[in-house]
Design a protein around this motif. Structure first.
Motif, PDB file in Angstrom:
ATOM      1  N   GLN A 109      45.248  24.366  41.075  1.00 16.49           N
ATOM      2  CA  GLN A 109      44.438  24.841  39.956  1.00 16.49           C
ATOM      3  C   GLN A 109      44.349  23.769  38.886  1.00 16.49           C
ATOM      4  O   GLN A 109      45.375  23.213  38.455  1.00 16.49           O
ATOM      5  CB  GLN A 109      45.016  26.119  39.351  1.00 16.49           C
ATOM      6  N   LYS A 110      43.111  23.471  38.470  1.00 22.94           N
ATOM      7  CA  LYS A 110      42.867  22.469  37.428  1.00 22.94           C
ATOM      8  C   LYS A 110      42.393  23.175  36.161  1.00 22.94           C
ATOM      9  O   LYS A 110      41.381  23.864  36.174  1.00 22.94           O
ATOM     10  CB  LYS A 110      41.805  21.463  37.883  1.00 22.94           C
ATOM     11  N   GLN A 111      43.132  22.988  35.083  1.00 25.85           N
ATOM     12  CA  GLN A 111      42.735  23.543  33.787  1.00 25.85           C
ATOM     13  C   GLN A 111      41.931  22.454  33.073  1.00 25.85           C
ATOM     14  O   GLN A 111      42.478  21.514  32.516  1.00 25.85           O
ATOM     15  CB  GLN A 111      43.965  23.924  32.967  1.00 25.85           C
ATOM     16  N   ARG A 113      39.025  27.172  28.483  1.00 27.67           N
ATOM     17  CA  ARG A 113      38.451  28.384  29.074  1.00 27.67           C
ATOM     18  C   ARG A 113      38.281  28.318  30.589  1.00 27.67           C
ATOM     19  O   ARG A 113      38.222  29.356  31.234  1.00 27.67           O
ATOM     20  CB  ARG A 113      37.064  28.654  28.453  1.00 27.67           C
ATOM     21  N   GLU A 114      38.174  27.142  31.156  1.00 29.74           N
ATOM     22  CA  GLU A 114      37.806  27.013  32.558  1.00 29.74           C
ATOM     23  C   GLU A 114      38.972  26.554  33.427  1.00 29.74           C
ATOM     24  O   GLU A 114      39.530  25.471  33.228  1.00 29.74           O
ATOM     25  CB  GLU A 114      36.631  26.036  32.711  1.00 29.74           C
ATOM     26  N   ASP A 118      48.901  40.182  39.108  1.00 30.60           N
ATOM     27  CA  ASP A 118      47.983  40.007  37.988  1.00 30.60           C
ATOM     28  C   ASP A 118      46.838  39.076  38.370  1.00 30.60           C
ATOM     29  O   ASP A 118      47.009  38.151  39.177  1.00 30.60           O
ATOM     30  CB  ASP A 118      48.714  39.421  36.777  1.00 30.60           C
ATOM     31  N   TYR A 119      45.681  39.322  37.762  1.00 32.83           N
ATOM     32  CA  TYR A 119      44.508  38.508  38.080  1.00 32.83           C
ATOM     33  C   TYR A 119      44.103  37.654  36.884  1.00 32.83           C
ATOM     34  O   TYR A 119      44.538  37.875  35.750  1.00 32.83           O
ATOM     35  CB  TYR A 119      43.342  39.376  38.537  1.00 32.83           C
ATOM     36  N   GLU A 120      43.239  36.680  37.144  1.00 38.04           N
ATOM     37  CA  GLU A 120      42.715  35.806  36.114  1.00 38.04           C
ATOM     38  C   GLU A 120      41.280  35.421  36.467  1.00 38.04           C
ATOM     39  O   GLU A 120      40.845  35.542  37.607  1.00 38.04           O
ATOM     40  CB  GLU A 120      43.569  34.538  35.992  1.00 38.04           C
ATOM     41  N   ARG A 121      40.568  34.939  35.460  1.00 35.23           N
ATOM     42  CA  ARG A 121      39.190  34.477  35.667  1.00 35.23           C
ATOM     43  C   ARG A 121      39.220  33.005  36.043  1.00 35.23           C
ATOM     44  O   ARG A 121      39.865  32.196  35.376  1.00 35.23           O
ATOM     45  CB  ARG A 121      38.370  34.672  34.387  1.00 35.23           C
ATOM     46  N   VAL A 122      38.498  32.660  37.125  1.00 32.49           N
ATOM     47  CA  VAL A 122      38.527  31.281  37.599  1.00 32.49           C
ATOM     48  C   VAL A 122      37.139  30.852  38.074  1.00 32.49           C
ATOM     49  O   VAL A 122      36.219  31.663  38.212  1.00 32.49           O
ATOM     50  CB  VAL A 122      39.519  31.116  38.776  1.00 32.49           C
ATOM     51  N   LEU A 123      37.013  29.562  38.343  1.00 29.58           N
ATOM     52  CA  LEU A 123      35.890  28.988  39.067  1.00 29.58           C
ATOM     53  C   LEU A 123      36.441  28.441  40.381  1.00 29.58           C
ATOM     54  O   LEU A 123      37.603  28.039  40.454  1.00 29.58           O
ATOM     55  CB  LEU A 123      35.224  27.870  38.259  1.00 29.58           C
ATOM     56  N   LEU A 124      35.605  28.409  41.398  1.00 29.44           N
ATOM     57  CA  LEU A 124      36.031  27.907  42.700  1.00 29.44           C
ATOM     58  C   LEU A 124      35.344  26.585  43.001  1.00 29.44           C
ATOM     59  O   LEU A 124      34.108  26.492  42.946  1.00 29.44           O
ATOM     60  CB  LEU A 124      35.701  28.918  43.804  1.00 29.44           C
ATOM     61  N   GLY A 125      36.139  25.574  43.327  1.00 27.89           N
ATOM     62  CA  GLY A 125      35.597  24.255  43.610  1.00 27.89           C
ATOM     63  C   GLY A 125      35.954  23.788  45.005  1.00 27.89           C
ATOM     64  O   GLY A 125      37.026  24.091  45.532  1.00 27.89           O
TER      65      GLY A 125
END
Length: 467
Positions: A324-326, A330-331, A365-372
């Motif tokens: 996971q890249k922060q 927000r992203e 628990d869940y979180e909001r993410v983008l998939l790359g």
């Protein structure tokens, strides 16, 4: 406070669903433990669940049979599989178990047909409808099939020159169809489909080129629109225009007895997907019957050419979230162990959405993410789930791997992505698994293809020939 992924799904959709259930915190697809699949074969992987192909074929046949019975419709129904959706032998072998017919699009399709005939899976009782723009090799292969006594091979005329080319190549009488060049939706960049012959030109073309020919019988009118079979004024308007042409043609052409309404049944692309297939079939049958009765002509036999509907819901892909890249406040980017551009090209090329769900860790628990994806292309991402503004997944934990699945990916992705060939940034094609059930209903899996290797790429690129 409800913060678990299962809570999010429960408050957003009806769940479980027919094909999606949970066993503890792991997703099951048609009763198949997907984590067991991962443990056995690893990730990334693609799979084809073969029984779903037969299931969808028989669903459609049932809807049409019920409507024909309800309306006392005098024509027959024929289900054709549109081979360009997926040419793989395991797909055709499964589909042909169900008394169906074939629709082809190009010259090499006919070589597949010949192979199926030779192996006994396709017979002279099966229709072979030949669509597409036809030149030398396609014409030659169609002629070879018909000259070999496969009289249920029907080339669908796409342009004015094809009839003469076919007549020169085929010995003796043969049947043809004509494709209507339907008008596109207003949002399209062009007004009329490049495929087929315009509405107003079909009857004159028949009178000029086909009527009176001893060797050519017009049997079928073909109708298809790109947006598919939808309950919209546009679809019903185009269907009625098609029926007017059919009626005009039938009055001057007694051999015409079939209407091909093409494909276009949608497939499930969200847990919130809703589509009343039986209603649409009922309405299509009703509209055809009413138009023909009012005009005093016999109703046609109905052909369909379902491609995506046949095979789409049988396919899936499973990936592991590697990291996971922060990137800002927000992203968060969850990086998968493959590429969307190469393995799900429709998600990149036409922004197509598939059902996306985690395979494990549903009670976390869940979180909001983008998939790359792994390529260095900025477009290699999947940015939102259908009916949601973002992707939500169980939280990334480095020491507790998260696996995600994309479902109903069985149509076009392998052929568009270039199965077995070069991939963008040389990202390898994942291994492909076939899933079936034995006579007792037990799940049986088989490795269809291994993941591509560096040597596979080097050979394609010519490096294995260098000293």
């Amino acid at each position: 406070m409800k913060t678990k992924y299962i809570d999010l799904i429960d408050q957003s959709f009806y769940f479980p669903q027919e094909e999606f259930t949970l066993a503890e915190d792991k997703l099951q697809f048609h009763g198949i433990d997907l984590m067991d699949l991962v443990k056995t074969y690893g990730a990334p992987l693609k799979f084809t669940y073969l029984p779903q192909i037969s299931n969808n074929i028989n669903r459609a046949k049932y809807w049409f049979q019920e409507s024909i019975k309800r309306h006392n419709y005098k024509g027959d129904y024929h289900y054709c599989y549109c081979t360009k959706s997926s040419h793989f032998s395991h797909v055709l072998n499964e589909a042909l178990k169900n008394d169906i017919h074939i629709e082809t699009s190009s010259a090499f399709d006919i070589d597949i047909v010949k192979n199926l005939i030779k192996s006994g899976k396709l017979s002279k009782d099966n229709y072979v409808l030949c669509n597409g723009f036809k030149r030398d090799k396609y014409i030659e292969n169609i002629a070879e099939l018909i000259n070999g006594s496969h009289k249920k091979c029907i080339p669908i005329i796409d342009n004015y020159e094809e009839l003469n080319l076919l007549t020169e190549a085929i010995d003796g009488p043969f049947n043809v169809g004509i494709r209507i060049a339907s008008e596109e939706e207003p949002k399209f960049e062009f007004y009329t489909s490049r495929l087929g012959i315009g509405y107003k030109n079909i009857v004159p073309f028949y009178n000029r080129e086909i009527k009176g020919q001893e060797n050519v019988n017009l049997k079928m009118l073909h109708f298809f629109i790109n947006t598919g079979i939808r309950d919209t004024s546009y679809y019903w308007n185009e269907l009625l225009k098609c029926l007017k042409v059919y009626i005009q043609l039938k009055k001057v052409c007694p051999t015409l007895d079939s209407l091909n309404i093409g494909g276009g049944f949608p497939i499930k692309n969200s847990l919130a997907f809703e589509y009343d297939y039986q209603y649409m079939v009922d309405e299509i049958i009703h509209q055809i019957q009413r138009a023909c009765e009012e005009a005093g002509v016999d109703v046609p036999n109905i052909f369909t050419e379902f491609g995506s509907f046949t095979v789409g819901e049988s396919g899936g892909a499973i990936y592991q979230v590697l990291y996971q890249k922060q990137q800002n406040d927000r992203e968060k980017w969850n990086m998968i162990d493959s590429s969307f551009i190469t393995t799900l090209p429709d998600s990149w090329a036409i922004s197509k959405k598939f059902i996306m769900l985690p395979i494990n860790r549903w009670y976390e628990d869940y979180e909001r993410v983008l998939l790359g994806g792994l390529t260095c292309d900025s477009d290699d991402y999947y940015n939102s789930e259908q009916n949601l503004n973002a992707i939500y997944l169980p939280k990334y934990i480095k020491d507790n791997p998260l696996y995600i699945g994309f479902f109903n990916t069985g149509a076009y992705q392998e052929s568009v992505g270039g199965f077995g060939g070069l991939q963008h940034c040389l990202i390898p094609s994942p291994k492909h698994i076939l899933i079936d059930r034995d006579d007792h209903g037990n799940v049986v899996t088989k490795l269809f293809s291994e993941q591509q290797t560096a040597n596979d790429f080097l050979k394609i690129l010519g490096y294995d020939e260098q000293n």
